[in-house]
Design a protein around this motif. Sequence first.
Motif, PDB file in Angstrom:
ATOM      1  N   GLY A   9      45.320  50.250  36.467  1.00 31.30           N
ATOM      2  CA  GLY A   9      45.217  50.631  35.067  1.00 31.30           C
ATOM      3  C   GLY A   9      43.921  50.122  34.480  1.00 31.30           C
ATOM      4  N   ASN A  10      43.742  50.376  33.178  1.00 28.99           N
ATOM      5  CA  ASN A  10      42.484  50.011  32.525  1.00 28.99           C
ATOM      6  C   ASN A  10      42.752  49.210  31.254  1.00 28.99           C
ATOM      7  N   ASP A  11      43.691  48.266  31.367  1.00 29.99           N
ATOM      8  CA  ASP A  11      44.008  47.459  30.187  1.00 29.99           C
ATOM      9  C   ASP A  11      44.098  45.995  30.590  1.00 29.99           C
ATOM     10  N   ASP A  12      44.392  45.143  29.612  1.00 35.55           N
ATOM     11  CA  ASP A  12      44.443  43.702  29.870  1.00 35.55           C
ATOM     12  C   ASP A  12      45.483  43.363  30.924  1.00 35.55           C
ATOM     13  N   THR A  13      46.621  43.999  30.872  1.00 30.22           N
ATOM     14  CA  THR A  13      47.700  43.690  31.807  1.00 30.22           C
ATOM     15  C   THR A  13      47.282  43.985  33.242  1.00 30.22           C
ATOM     16  N   ALA A  14      46.605  45.123  33.459  1.00 28.36           N
ATOM     17  CA  ALA A  14      46.190  45.504  34.806  1.00 28.36           C
ATOM     18  C   ALA A  14      45.123  44.545  35.345  1.00 28.36           C
ATOM     19  N   GLU A  15      44.187  44.170  34.484  1.00 21.93           N
ATOM     20  CA  GLU A  15      43.139  43.252  34.936  1.00 21.93           C
ATOM     21  C   GLU A  15      43.721  41.870  35.214  1.00 21.93           C
ATOM     22  N   ALA A  16      44.612  41.400  34.380  1.00 20.45           N
ATOM     23  CA  ALA A  16      45.242  40.098  34.606  1.00 20.45           C
ATOM     24  C   ALA A  16      46.011  40.101  35.921  1.00 20.45           C
ATOM     25  N   ASP A  17      46.716  41.190  36.191  1.00 17.22           N
ATOM     26  CA  ASP A  17      47.454  41.303  37.447  1.00 17.22           C
ATOM     27  C   ASP A  17      46.499  41.291  38.644  1.00 17.22           C
ATOM     28  N   LEU A  18      45.342  41.945  38.522  1.00 22.77           N
ATOM     29  CA  LEU A  18      44.344  41.951  39.593  1.00 22.77           C
ATOM     30  C   LEU A  18      43.844  40.535  39.878  1.00 22.77           C
ATOM     31  N   ILE A  19      43.555  39.764  38.849  1.00 22.97           N
ATOM     32  CA  ILE A  19      43.079  38.392  39.037  1.00 22.97           C
ATOM     33  C   ILE A  19      44.163  37.537  39.699  1.00 22.97           C
ATOM     34  N   LEU A  20      45.422  37.714  39.277  1.00 20.91           N
ATOM     35  CA  LEU A  20      46.519  36.956  39.881  1.00 20.91           C
ATOM     36  C   LEU A  20      46.677  37.309  41.359  1.00 20.91           C
ATOM     37  N   ARG A  21      46.516  38.603  41.688  1.00 17.98           N
ATOM     38  CA  ARG A  21      46.616  38.998  43.109  1.00 17.98           C
ATOM     39  C   ARG A  21      45.467  38.408  43.929  1.00 17.98           C
ATOM     40  N   LEU A  22      44.284  38.326  43.340  1.00 19.90           N
ATOM     41  CA  LEU A  22      43.167  37.694  44.039  1.00 19.90           C
ATOM     42  C   LEU A  22      43.482  36.225  44.312  1.00 19.90           C
ATOM     43  N   MET A  23      44.020  35.520  43.317  1.00 18.72           N
ATOM     44  CA  MET A  23      44.369  34.113  43.518  1.00 18.72           C
ATOM     45  C   MET A  23      45.420  33.967  44.620  1.00 18.72           C
ATOM     46  N   GLU A  24      46.368  34.885  44.645  1.00 20.85           N
ATOM     47  CA  GLU A  24      47.421  34.820  45.663  1.00 20.85           C
ATOM     48  C   GLU A  24      46.839  35.025  47.053  1.00 20.85           C
ATOM     49  N   ARG A  25      45.887  35.946  47.203  1.00 19.24           N
ATOM     50  CA  ARG A  25      45.288  36.204  48.518  1.00 19.24           C
ATOM     51  C   ARG A  25      44.451  35.012  48.974  1.00 19.24           C
ATOM     52  N   ILE A  26      43.773  34.353  48.040  1.00 19.00           N
ATOM     53  CA  ILE A  26      43.005  33.165  48.399  1.00 19.00           C
ATOM     54  C   ILE A  26      43.946  32.059  48.879  1.00 19.00           C
ATOM     55  N   ARG A  27      45.035  31.852  48.170  1.00 16.64           N
ATOM     56  CA  ARG A  27      45.984  30.814  48.598  1.00 16.64           C
ATOM     57  C   ARG A  27      46.607  31.169  49.947  1.00 16.64           C
ATOM     58  N   PHE A  28      46.887  32.447  50.156  1.00 15.54           N
ATOM     59  CA  PHE A  28      47.508  32.878  51.413  1.00 15.54           C
ATOM     60  C   PHE A  28      46.578  32.626  52.597  1.00 15.54           C
ATOM     61  N   HIS A  29      45.309  32.983  52.468  1.00  7.83           N
ATOM     62  CA  HIS A  29      44.363  32.808  53.578  1.00  7.83           C
ATOM     63  C   HIS A  29      43.877  31.369  53.699  1.00  7.83           C
ATOM     64  N   ASP A  30      43.975  30.605  52.623  1.00  8.87           N
ATOM     65  CA  ASP A  30      43.670  29.172  52.604  1.00  8.87           C
ATOM     66  C   ASP A  30      42.316  28.854  53.237  1.00  8.87           C
ATOM     67  N   PRO A  31      41.217  29.389  52.702  1.00 10.62           N
ATOM     68  CA  PRO A  31      39.903  29.119  53.303  1.00 10.62           C
ATOM     69  C   PRO A  31      39.395  27.726  52.958  1.00 10.62           C
ATOM     70  N   ASP A  32      38.569  27.193  53.861  1.00  4.36           N
ATOM     71  CA  ASP A  32      37.844  25.960  53.559  1.00  4.36           C
ATOM     72  C   ASP A  32      36.657  26.253  52.655  1.00  4.36           C
ATOM     73  N   VAL A  33      36.078  27.433  52.823  1.00  2.00           N
ATOM     74  CA  VAL A  33      34.846  27.804  52.122  1.00  2.00           C
ATOM     75  C   VAL A  33      35.020  29.195  51.528  1.00  2.00           C
ATOM     76  N   ILE A  34      34.564  29.375  50.293  1.00  7.04           N
ATOM     77  CA  ILE A  34      34.500  30.694  49.661  1.00  7.04           C
ATOM     78  C   ILE A  34      33.025  31.021  49.443  1.00  7.04           C
ATOM     79  N   GLU A  35      32.605  32.215  49.865  1.00  2.00           N
ATOM     80  CA  GLU A  35      31.190  32.579  49.846  1.00  2.00           C
ATOM     81  C   GLU A  35      31.000  33.931  49.167  1.00  2.00           C
ATOM     82  N   ASN A  36      29.854  34.115  48.581  1.00  2.00           N
ATOM     83  CA  ASN A  36      29.349  35.431  48.189  1.00  2.00           C
ATOM     84  C   ASN A  36      27.905  35.282  47.755  1.00  2.00           C
ATOM     85  N   HIS A  37      27.226  36.405  47.640  1.00  2.00           N
ATOM     86  CA  HIS A  37      25.838  36.400  47.196  1.00  2.00           C
ATOM     87  C   HIS A  37      25.813  36.429  45.677  1.00  2.00           C
TER      88      HIS A  37
END
Length: 806
Positions: free
Chosen positions: A190-218
């Motif tokens: 979606g294109n509203d606050d609820t959809a974006e908030a849900d996207l950020i929460l899913r990103l946090m969940e994937r980071i916790r699931f994969h449990d990286p030592d290092v997070i990288e990007n350019h």
Amino acid sequence: MEDEWLWGWDPTPGIVSVWAEPDGRAFVWRRLPGGGGLVREDVRFRPWLLLSSLEDLAHLGNRLRPEKEGPAPNVVTWEELEGPGALRYVVRANDGRALTAALLHGTSRRLGRSFGHLRDLDSNTVLSLPPEEQYLTATGRTYFRDLGFDDLRRLQFDLETTGLDAEKDRIFLVALRDPAGGTEVLDAHGNDDTAEADLILRLMERIRFHDPDVIENHNLHGFDLPFLARRARLLDVPLAMGRAGAPGLRQRPASRGAAVGRGPAGRSDAMRRSRYTVPGRELIDTLDAVLRHDFSARDLPGHGLKVVAKHLGISGPERELIPGAKVHEVFLKDPERVRRYAREDVNEAAGLARLLGGAAFALARMAPRRYERLADAGPATGVLDPLLVRAYLRAGAALPAHEEGDGTSHSGAALHLFATGVARHVVKADVASLYPSLMRQYRIGPKRDRLGALLALVDRLVDQRLAAKAKAKAAPPGSQERYTHEALSAAMKIVVNSAYGYMGAVGLTRFSDVHAANEVTRHGRAVLSLLCRELARRGVTLLEADTDGVYFAVPEDWRELDERRVVSEVAALLPPRVKLEFDGRYAAMLSHEPKNYALQPYDGALVLRGVAFRSSRAEPFGEDFLRRALRCLLVGDIPGVRDAYVSTVMALRRRQVPTFDVSSRVRLTKSPSQYFGIRERRRELPYEAMLSGGRKDWAVGERVRVYRAVGGRAGLLPDPEDSREVSAANDPRDYDAEYYVRLLKETFAARLVRALKPEDYATVFDDPGQPSLFAPLLSNARPVLNVVLDPEQVEPTEGGEPPPSR
């Protein structure tokens, strides 16, 4: 002890992250050898400060005790270090917050004004390190013992947003690459606050699931993290990105960084000097590795992810390209294309981190600092200072305060330009780490370094670097063992080569000593003088010499064996620790100015060095012309140089050159209010381009691509990091062609002026639209070489003598 100064003394293996709190709690995450998983240690440590006096703690009364009486609740202990250094009292407490409060209270009472933070105090009276560095320095622990780079669990993520303003634009997609190399794309539903908030929460969940030592990007700290932090704050979404739960993202001081949405009126503030950090994970920005690489190599066409990945061969020929400003628009029409684009972004970031990130990884095995801080640190204050502080505390020695110096200036390194123009049959002889070698040879170190710690570190680093290089060569190509030893060698080289500059940085480094630095310089000039004279006496033509090495041309009938023989003969005359090595041979070289030259190998691609031939601000069409012209010039094809010039002029006039190729990437140094204040008196192209593009607000430090359009207008391209392939999709071709024809002749063609006779130069760069009736023919024209300095005239030192031979 000297090895402990370099590597620490606690052998605990596998540390991948350290987080410490001011109250004395420390959390250490370790990866067990042999793939045994991750463990977390919760430990206590005693926070400490280093003081010049106990005066401001005297108000504690009997709660201030000698360290030998042992720790106790609500007690501050002190230990006096040996020697004449100003910072001589180590004070410790069970809770660093109480220790800090006590010191600030005492200082405020003594000076009659309030102090709210340790950074407000004179650095010559107190040394305060971040809690993690206090813990690592005190324990002798370091990161990554017994681990290779590939043993780390590394995750990359990249945001796609509807725009660059975190106050009003949204995150609509996140690409993620997991530690095993798999990629996935998370869309906002979606294109509203609820959809974006849900996207950020899913990103946090994937980071916790994969449990990286290092997070990288350019540009992780310049865009992704600050944008994510601002959106999460506006949407009231917790960023549980760390391994220890709350807190989420914290900010830390840094030399470069950004905080989107924290500027005036909520606008971007790209020059805010802070970065983000979380417990248990290291946040690595690959842009730091790119900048560090280009500082020494000077071979990158830009610093953006796509440009660098293409240059280094990381991206494939089918790489999806979309203009940055058009990504959301394309997503609405063709979402799968944007998903492919985003997946390639994270794959390239991962490849870039592995290719260029090994040095910072190796530095973390030495210095008592978090890995993420070493990744963006300079080698002098960022690496040498922590090593020296640890060495002095380990030895129980007082540290000197910073000194401003006595007014003596730091004499510059020797640099000689012997000839300009084109030379053939060129040899490069490399002087390996000249200044550190001279420091070792003549035992020159800072006067106030009474332990000799800096020289000891240089000694160990040089010896162990040679061992690492040998191990790297012996390891199978592409193996982790080879990669680890190459990274270790590169890290050691960074630190070793910074030692001389460390001494000369008066007032900036703790052990600066301009007199010692100048003594090293004097010996360096003497060595270079001897080197040049002895080479010249053996029949070569010197071209350029500096502390990195010497370029010279040899007679046409010489073979490689003769070239190597001459280098070996001269090497035998130098001081024992100064190593002169045969470093390469080239078919031809254009010597333009000191440190600005072009080399044509006997086989292989053209090599360009110096801002005259490579600059992030230069217009691509001009650099393209230079490459084509230089290939012809260096083989003696002067008519080919003329053809390259004529074809470029005609392409500009016919507007066959893409607008991207005439644009220049510039950094904005004035705020909108500053520019509007001078605009009536002086108009500047970058800011006029911003205004003509509808931008009345921008951040100091922002980089943009601008060009001169017809009618005196200023043009703005949408994304400074887009490649020319991307920009071609929306190309206005409205540039001022005649302006760029003049620029071609007056700026880019001028790089070749020393390679041709004046009459040939005039003919080659005669305007093809108005050819001269009396121009000489170019069929017999040849490049020229002009000797500008006799090696016998090079002074060995400023009043000194050449160094003794072996």
